[in-house]
Design a protein around this motif. Structure first.
Motif, PDB file in Angstrom:
ATOM      1  N   THR A 238       0.726  -6.793   2.699  1.00 52.87           N
ATOM      2  CA  THR A 238       0.034  -5.809   3.520  1.00 52.87           C
ATOM      3  C   THR A 238       0.445  -5.903   4.989  1.00 52.87           C
TER       4      THR A 238
ATOM      5  N   LEU B 269       6.915   3.159   4.045  1.00 55.33           N
ATOM      6  CA  LEU B 269       5.480   3.393   4.227  1.00 55.33           C
ATOM      7  C   LEU B 269       5.255   4.661   5.068  1.00 55.33           C
TER       8      LEU B 269
ATOM      9  N   ASP C 166       0.803  -1.232   0.000  1.00 56.68           N
ATOM     10  CA  ASP C 166       0.000   0.000   0.000  1.00 56.68           C
ATOM     11  C   ASP C 166       0.831   1.276   0.000  1.00 56.68           C
ATOM     12  N   GLN C 167       2.041   1.219  -0.560  1.00 60.27           N
ATOM     13  CA  GLN C 167       2.728   2.476  -0.835  1.00 60.27           C
ATOM     14  C   GLN C 167       1.979   3.186  -1.971  1.00 60.27           C
TER      15      GLN C 167
ATOM     16  N   SER D  68       6.018   4.143  -4.711  1.00 63.35           N
ATOM     17  CA  SER D  68       6.414   2.845  -5.286  1.00 63.35           C
ATOM     18  C   SER D  68       7.434   3.044  -6.400  1.00 63.35           C
TER      19      SER D  68
END
Length: 270
Positions: A267, A145, A28-29, A34
């Motif tokens: 995740t 993150l 979830d970057q 990313s």
């Protein structure tokens, strides 16, 4: 330019970079972060690949390893060194752009890989840079993150185990040629037979950590991956007694299972 690109070990460079970008996405970057993660990893891997080919040019020539641009004379050693330094210079700001701790961790992994190329490759500690370098990669993604959380223990452990397995798999085909040029790393000291038998062990161990390490029940996919890894490892070991390539192919298959499971667990990196 084509010869210079061929001297960076393009297969591993592309594979590692693509895997880290995919891991960043599953963790979830953001899209921008990313891509930044991928750019940092790409420059780091390029610097390591070029450093390896430049430093080993005399050994590769002595061993007659045709097909390498430096050995074939398609590119000069000095050019490859300059490319390695340039990639490393770009890697530093790109790594720190992901955060202070993230940058330190990633650059520590890159430094370990350079240490392998320049010194540790021919010692009994040749496995250590691989363990450090591979452990640093998922840790770099986790630290990138929001709020820069420290990576979960199983993420770092999995990376280290995959690194040891990658080291055995990378060295195994070249053990005889390496010994002829004076390289006596950890797999060389084990010998070809023992190195082949040991190859799947850290990879299956990585599967076990990935399946059982995260909090909560492993789930059916993780359990299936662990069973598949174990079956592949046993089959490769048994068939490898007669066909050595079977052992190597089985190890690659286990590594693929591990990578898929790592992405599935993305995740929960932190």
């Amino acid at each position: 330019m084509y010869a210079l690109a061929g001297s960076c070990h393009p297969g591993p460079v592309v594979a590692v970079t693509a895997l880290m970008v995919a891991l960043a996405v599953t963790a979830d970057q953001s899209a921008a972060r990313s891509l930044l993660t991928g750019a940092a990893v790409l420059t780091g891997q390029l610097s390591v690949g070029w450093c390896n080919d430049a430093f080993d040019a005399h050994r590769d020539t002595a061993a007659g390893r045709r097909g390498k641009p430096v050995v074939d004379g398609a590119v000069g050693v000095r050019q490859v060194w300059w490319a390695a330094y340039a990639a490393l210079a770009l890697c530093v700001p790109l790594s720190f752009a992901c955060g202070l701790c993230a940058g330190v961790v990633h650059l520590a992994g890159v430094a370990a890989a350079w240490g392998y190329n320049l010194w540790l490759k021919a010692t009994a500690w040749s496995w250590a840079p691989y363990a450090v370098g591979f452990a640093a990669l998922p840790a770099f993604v986790a630290l990138g993150l929001p709020e820069h959380p420290w990576p979960a223990w199983w993420v770092v452990t999995t990376g280290a185990m995959l690194g040891v397995g990658a080291h055995l798999g990378d060295v195994l085909p070249d053990i005889r040629e390496d010994l002829a040029t004076g390289v006596r790393g950890w797999p060389h000291r084990l010998g070809r037979q023992r190195a082949r038998l040991l190859l799947p062990v850290p990879l299956v161990a990585a599967s076990a950590v990935l399946a059982l390490g995260p909090v909560g029940p492993p789930g059916r996919w993780a359990a299936a991956a662990l069973v598949a890894s174990s079956v592949l490892a046993v089959a490769g070991t048994l068939l490898g007694r007669r066909w050595e390539q079977a052992a190597f192919s089985a190890a690659v298959a286990v590594a693929v299972v591990d990578v898929a499971l790592l992405l599935l667990r993305g995740t929960g990196l932190a």
